[in-house]
Design an enzyme around this catalytic site. Sequence first.
Site, short mmCIF file in Angstrom:
data_model
loop_
_atom_site.label_atom_id
_atom_site.label_comp_id
_atom_site.label_asym_id
_atom_site.label_seq_id
_atom_site.Cartn_x
_atom_site.Cartn_y
_atom_site.Cartn_z
N THR A 37 0.69 -1.23 -0.07
CA THR A 37 -0.13 -0.03 0.02
C THR A 37 0.96 1.10 0.17
OG1 THR A 37 -1.84 -1.31 1.19
CG2 THR A 37 -1.80 1.22 1.39
N SER A 84 1.51 -7.61 -0.36
CA SER A 84 2.29 -8.24 0.35
C SER A 84 1.62 -9.81 0.66
CB SER A 84 2.66 -7.91 1.62
OG SER A 84 1.62 -7.72 2.62
N1 LIG Z 1 -1.49 -1.88 4.05
C1 LIG Z 1 -1.03 -2.86 3.28
O1 LIG Z 1 0.16 -2.53 2.57
C2 LIG Z 1 -2.09 -3.70 2.78
C3 LIG Z 1 -1.67 -4.29 1.48
N2 LIG Z 1 -2.66 -5.49 1.00
C4 LIG Z 1 -0.48 -5.10 1.29
O2 LIG Z 1 -0.04 -5.87 2.30
O3 LIG Z 1 0.16 -5.11 0.27
#
Ligand SMILES: NC(=O)C[C@H](N)C(=O)O
Length: 352
Positions: A37, A84
């Site tokens: 993110t 991730s």
């Molecule tokens: N806040 C984030 O980074 C969540 C995102 N879905 C990730 O882990 O890539």
Amino acid sequence: ATAATTSTTVSTVTPTTTPDKQTNHLPNIKILATGGTIAGSSSVNTDTTGYKAGALGVETLINAVPEMKSIANVSGEQVVNVGSPDVNNEILLKLAKRTNELLARDDVDGIVITHGTDTLEETAYFLNLVVKSDKPVVVVGSMRPATAISADGPFNLYNAVKVAGAPTSKGQGVLVLLNDRIGAARYITKTNTTAVDTFKSVEQGYLGAVVGDQVYYYNKSTHKHTTSSVFDISNLTQLPQVDILYEYQNNGRYLYDAAVAAGAKGIVVAGSGNGSLSKTSSEGAEAAGKKGVIIARSTRVGSGVVSPSTTDAASNFVSTDSLNPQKARILLMLALTQTHDVNQIQTFFNEY
Ligand SMILES: NC(=O)C[C@H](N)C(=O)O
């Protein structure tokens, strides 16, 4: 960002220019970008859930925080650009090898890794066990995409660079920086699906904080890490398969049988309470144990220790101390690269 689209392609590391030789007194910090993110983008600046994670490149992240130039000589490399949930063993190995290569160089003083928050603690703990240097490694993420009002990424990145450049960060193990707090990879965990203050270190506490221009440390990790760790991935091209099974009422043993049939060398159980397994799970786990699979009893509770049991070793079981299931999986994979001896693996769980 469940709706976020991500790419799982493992791109080649593009070598970037070496930071200028110490013509100033600023630390040389390398930023390794992996997506998440913090590199997320949306066309709507109030969108904090439906954005695309891993959309922006490392140069965009660096250019968004020109203030970093006054605290460090910063340069970047894009290792991968994924959400991730798509960080896998191949990416872990690639990232760890590149981190070790860079840390061995005289012209690199510290590393910052930008990463999605969903599995950030797994990558941070993996690096904590395999980085062969006491130079600072700081893993940073954000909860709001770069395009959001009050995006938290830029300040987190600035603070991460500051922590990576601080002499007091040396020898602290791999660090996690979000929301002005410095957490140890061993202790920190994501506790809230969307809140900005999601990373907590409930039982063990944070190591420190960044306040204003200063980096403050209050605690040290008591577990082995980095230069005191025996784990070495330099010659590995893959990691042993370790799966996680979750305890719940009325569960059946077929998931254990399926994991073993699919090649699992280890199974972490997100047990109920203090690492408990139902009778049916125990049957599946013991059958797996007889085939040489190591069963690591963790807990689905979210905090607390799973205490050892005198009957563990006879069934090829170990207890995971205060490691949550996803971190227990990381340690069990690395443990299985060294030994299949249940007592030795239990010692690893006590020490790391
Ligand atoms: N806040 C984030 O980074 C969540 C995102 N879905 C990730 O882990 O890539």
